[in-house]
Design a protein around this motif. Structure first.
Motif, PDB file in Angstrom:
ATOM      1  N   THR A  31       0.830  -1.208   0.000  1.00 14.52           N
ATOM      2  CA  THR A  31       0.000   0.000   0.000  1.00 14.52           C
ATOM      3  C   THR A  31       0.860   1.252   0.000  1.00 14.52           C
ATOM      4  O   THR A  31       0.573   2.227  -0.721  1.00 14.52           O
ATOM      5  CB  THR A  31      -0.933   0.006   1.220  1.00 14.52           C
ATOM      6  N   SER A  32       1.943   1.240   0.778  1.00 17.26           N
ATOM      7  CA  SER A  32       2.842   2.404   0.837  1.00 17.26           C
ATOM      8  C   SER A  32       3.494   2.668  -0.512  1.00 17.26           C
ATOM      9  O   SER A  32       3.577   3.819  -0.966  1.00 17.26           O
ATOM     10  CB  SER A  32       3.917   2.183   1.897  1.00 17.26           C
ATOM     11  N   ILE A  33       3.965   1.597  -1.166  1.00 19.43           N
ATOM     12  CA  ILE A  33       4.589   1.748  -2.486  1.00 19.43           C
ATOM     13  C   ILE A  33       3.572   2.270  -3.496  1.00 19.43           C
ATOM     14  O   ILE A  33       3.843   3.207  -4.258  1.00 19.43           O
ATOM     15  CB  ILE A  33       5.191   0.416  -2.966  1.00 19.43           C
ATOM     16  N   SER A  34       2.401   1.668  -3.498  1.00 18.22           N
ATOM     17  CA  SER A  34       1.352   2.055  -4.457  1.00 18.22           C
ATOM     18  C   SER A  34       0.917   3.494  -4.246  1.00 18.22           C
ATOM     19  O   SER A  34       0.703   4.244  -5.216  1.00 18.22           O
ATOM     20  CB  SER A  34       0.154   1.110  -4.329  1.00 18.22           C
ATOM     21  N   SER A  35       0.799   3.920  -2.993  1.00 19.94           N
ATOM     22  CA  SER A  35       0.400   5.300  -2.695  1.00 19.94           C
ATOM     23  C   SER A  35       1.455   6.286  -3.181  1.00 19.94           C
ATOM     24  O   SER A  35       1.128   7.346  -3.727  1.00 19.94           O
ATOM     25  CB  SER A  35       0.172   5.468  -1.192  1.00 19.94           C
ATOM     26  N   PHE A  36       2.721   5.932  -2.977  1.00 18.99           N
ATOM     27  CA  PHE A  36       3.810   6.794  -3.450  1.00 18.99           C
ATOM     28  C   PHE A  36       3.758   6.921  -4.964  1.00 18.99           C
ATOM     29  O   PHE A  36       3.866   8.024  -5.514  1.00 18.99           O
ATOM     30  CB  PHE A  36       5.151   6.218  -3.010  1.00 18.99           C
ATOM     31  N   ILE A  37       3.587   5.827  -5.654  1.00 16.58           N
ATOM     32  CA  ILE A  37       3.524   5.843  -7.120  1.00 16.58           C
ATOM     33  C   ILE A  37       2.407   6.748  -7.614  1.00 16.58           C
ATOM     34  O   ILE A  37       2.573   7.509  -8.581  1.00 16.58           O
ATOM     35  CB  ILE A  37       3.359   4.408  -7.665  1.00 16.58           C
ATOM     36  N   LEU A  75       6.209  -4.773  -8.952  1.00 17.64           N
ATOM     37  CA  LEU A  75       5.156  -3.868  -8.504  1.00 17.64           C
ATOM     38  C   LEU A  75       5.357  -2.478  -9.093  1.00 17.64           C
ATOM     39  O   LEU A  75       4.401  -1.830  -9.539  1.00 17.64           O
ATOM     40  CB  LEU A  75       5.155  -3.813  -6.976  1.00 17.64           C
ATOM     41  N   VAL A  76       6.601  -2.025  -9.123  1.00 13.05           N
ATOM     42  CA  VAL A  76       6.885  -0.666  -9.599  1.00 13.05           C
ATOM     43  C   VAL A  76       6.879  -0.588 -11.123  1.00 13.05           C
ATOM     44  O   VAL A  76       6.255   0.306 -11.707  1.00 13.05           O
ATOM     45  CB  VAL A  76       8.230  -0.168  -9.048  1.00 13.05           C
ATOM     46  N   THR A  77       7.568  -1.509 -11.776  1.00 17.28           N
ATOM     47  CA  THR A  77       7.697  -1.412 -13.235  1.00 17.28           C
ATOM     48  C   THR A  77       6.373  -1.643 -13.952  1.00 17.28           C
ATOM     49  O   THR A  77       6.184  -1.154 -15.064  1.00 17.28           O
ATOM     50  CB  THR A  77       8.748  -2.406 -13.775  1.00 17.28           C
ATOM     51  N   ASN A  78       5.464  -2.362 -13.337  1.00 18.38           N
ATOM     52  CA  ASN A  78       4.164  -2.602 -13.966  1.00 18.38           C
ATOM     53  C   ASN A  78       3.149  -1.509 -13.650  1.00 18.38           C
ATOM     54  O   ASN A  78       1.955  -1.663 -13.939  1.00 18.38           O
ATOM     55  CB  ASN A  78       3.615  -3.966 -13.539  1.00 18.38           C
ATOM     56  N   SER A  79       3.615  -0.413 -13.087  1.00 22.43           N
ATOM     57  CA  SER A  79       2.711   0.667 -12.698  1.00 22.43           C
ATOM     58  C   SER A  79       2.304   1.558 -13.860  1.00 22.43           C
ATOM     59  O   SER A  79       1.452   2.429 -13.695  1.00 22.43           O
ATOM     60  CB  SER A  79       3.387   1.536 -11.637  1.00 22.43           C
ATOM     61  N   ASN A  80       2.929   1.380 -15.019  1.00 20.01           N
ATOM     62  CA  ASN A  80       2.709   2.225 -16.197  1.00 20.01           C
ATOM     63  C   ASN A  80       3.258   3.637 -16.014  1.00 20.01           C
ATOM     64  O   ASN A  80       2.979   4.520 -16.825  1.00 20.01           O
ATOM     65  CB  ASN A  80       1.229   2.287 -16.584  1.00 20.01           C
TER      66      ASN A  80
END
Length: 329
Positions: free
Chosen positions: A231-237, A279-284
């Motif tokens: 959740t923390s990574i996704s929120s930052f992205i 998780l990060v690279t697939n964030s578009n």
């Protein structure tokens, strides 16, 4: 400060010269000399998905940071480890854009040159991997991403045992880049995963808090990614327009990655690193990653070079699948 790579430097087993499903990286590679050739624009919905590689031959940042040198040879050994790996996507195409070379103590000039070259590459490739040198590669990486994304908010995700936010009053090094960037660009945010208490002074933790740096300690990532971490990574992205990701190999446990400037005792497991990267690279929002600290003279059975080559290959394939699914939809 720039050196092209010859295609014959890519070698490996050849199972077939005609059957694409039997190809390996050395069979799909193209090389481009950025000082002699124009980069062709990406041609969507045709027959290839363009990926890029550029190296950074540099030991100066590590030397200034009083680390053990050897990362200058990282790009060569990385290519050697990537060359024989198999291709699993028929559209994946890789272009090697050569190396930026740091001559003697001219670190700042080399970082600027890397930024210029990267800014040329980024618009014409779906994903770019930068390899080599100490973590000072990150500053050149940032310069290139910023030049290609002038008005965007940039988030930097760093997998690292160290904050790399030391003072740079005397001179920058492989331990100063993130402070440099945060000092000069208020449109950048910084999130680091894998921080070790024994690798950073209390003063560096206080500095990170002062600068609003988000971080997750290594012992919170030891076995898996928790829902809170994801959740923390996704929120930052979500907060940023463009996400840079950088991997300092010294964040990975020394048993898997001995060939680094500062070997990490009780470091991260490669599977955890891979999961974060996916998780990060697939964030578009991510179009590039820098991989630092491969110092081949300390390697054992080429395990560090092979690990990093596998990580990069997985990124290339994941991104190719994303693009292909977009085509097919």
């Amino acid at each position: 400060m720039y050196k092209a790579v010859n295609k014959d430097e890519w070698t490996g087993r050849t199972d077939s010269e005609t059957l694409r499903s039997a190809f390996r990286y050395h069979q799909i590679i193209d090389t481009v000399n950025l000082e002699q050739e124009a980069i062709e624009p990406i041609k969507e919905f045709e027959d290839q998905i363009n990926m890029a590689l550029i190296g950074f031959e540099c030991d100066e940042g590590v030397a200034r940071n009083n680390g053990r040198t050897g990362a200058v040879d990282g790009p060569k050994h990385f290519r050697k480890a990537l060359s024989p790996l198999p291709i699993h996507n028929e559209y994946l195409h890789l272009t090697d854009y050569g190396n930026v070379v740091c001559h003697k103590t001219k670190l700042e000039e080399a970082q600027a040159e890397l930024g210029d070259k990267l800014s040329q590459i980024l618009p014409y490739n779906h994903y770019t991997v930068l390899v080599g040198g100490g973590h000072e590669i990150l500053y050149g990486h940032y310069l290139g991403v910023r030049k290609a994304n002038k008005d965007k908010k940039i988030g930097i995700i760093n997998i690292d045992a160290h904050f790399d936010m030391r003072d740079y009053d005397k001179q920058p090094s492989s331990g100063t880049m993130f402070k440099q960037i945060l000092d000069q660009d208020d449109q950048v945010g910084y999130f680091v995963l894998g921080i070790q208490k024994n690798g950073n002074t209390k003063a560096l933790f206080e500095r990170a808090d002062e600068y609003g740096v988000r971080y997750i300690l290594e012992d919170e990532l030891r076995s898996h990614l928790s829902i809170e971490t994801i959740t923390s990574i996704s929120s930052f992205i979500e907060e940023y327009d463009e996400i840079m990701i950088t991997l300092c190999t010294d964040s990975i446990d020394v048993s898997y990655a001995p060939a680094v400037s500062a070997p990490c005792i009780m470091g991260l497991q490669p599977q955890i690193v891979q999961t974060i990267l996916q998780l990060v690279t697939n964030s578009n929002k991510s179009t590039s990653i820098s991989i630092a600290e491969l110092s081949p003279r300390f390697d054992i059975d080429n395990r560090t070079a092979r690990l990093l080559a596998n990580i990069a290959s997985n990124i290339y394939h994941d991104q190719a699948e994303v693009v292909q699914s977009h085509w097919e939809s």
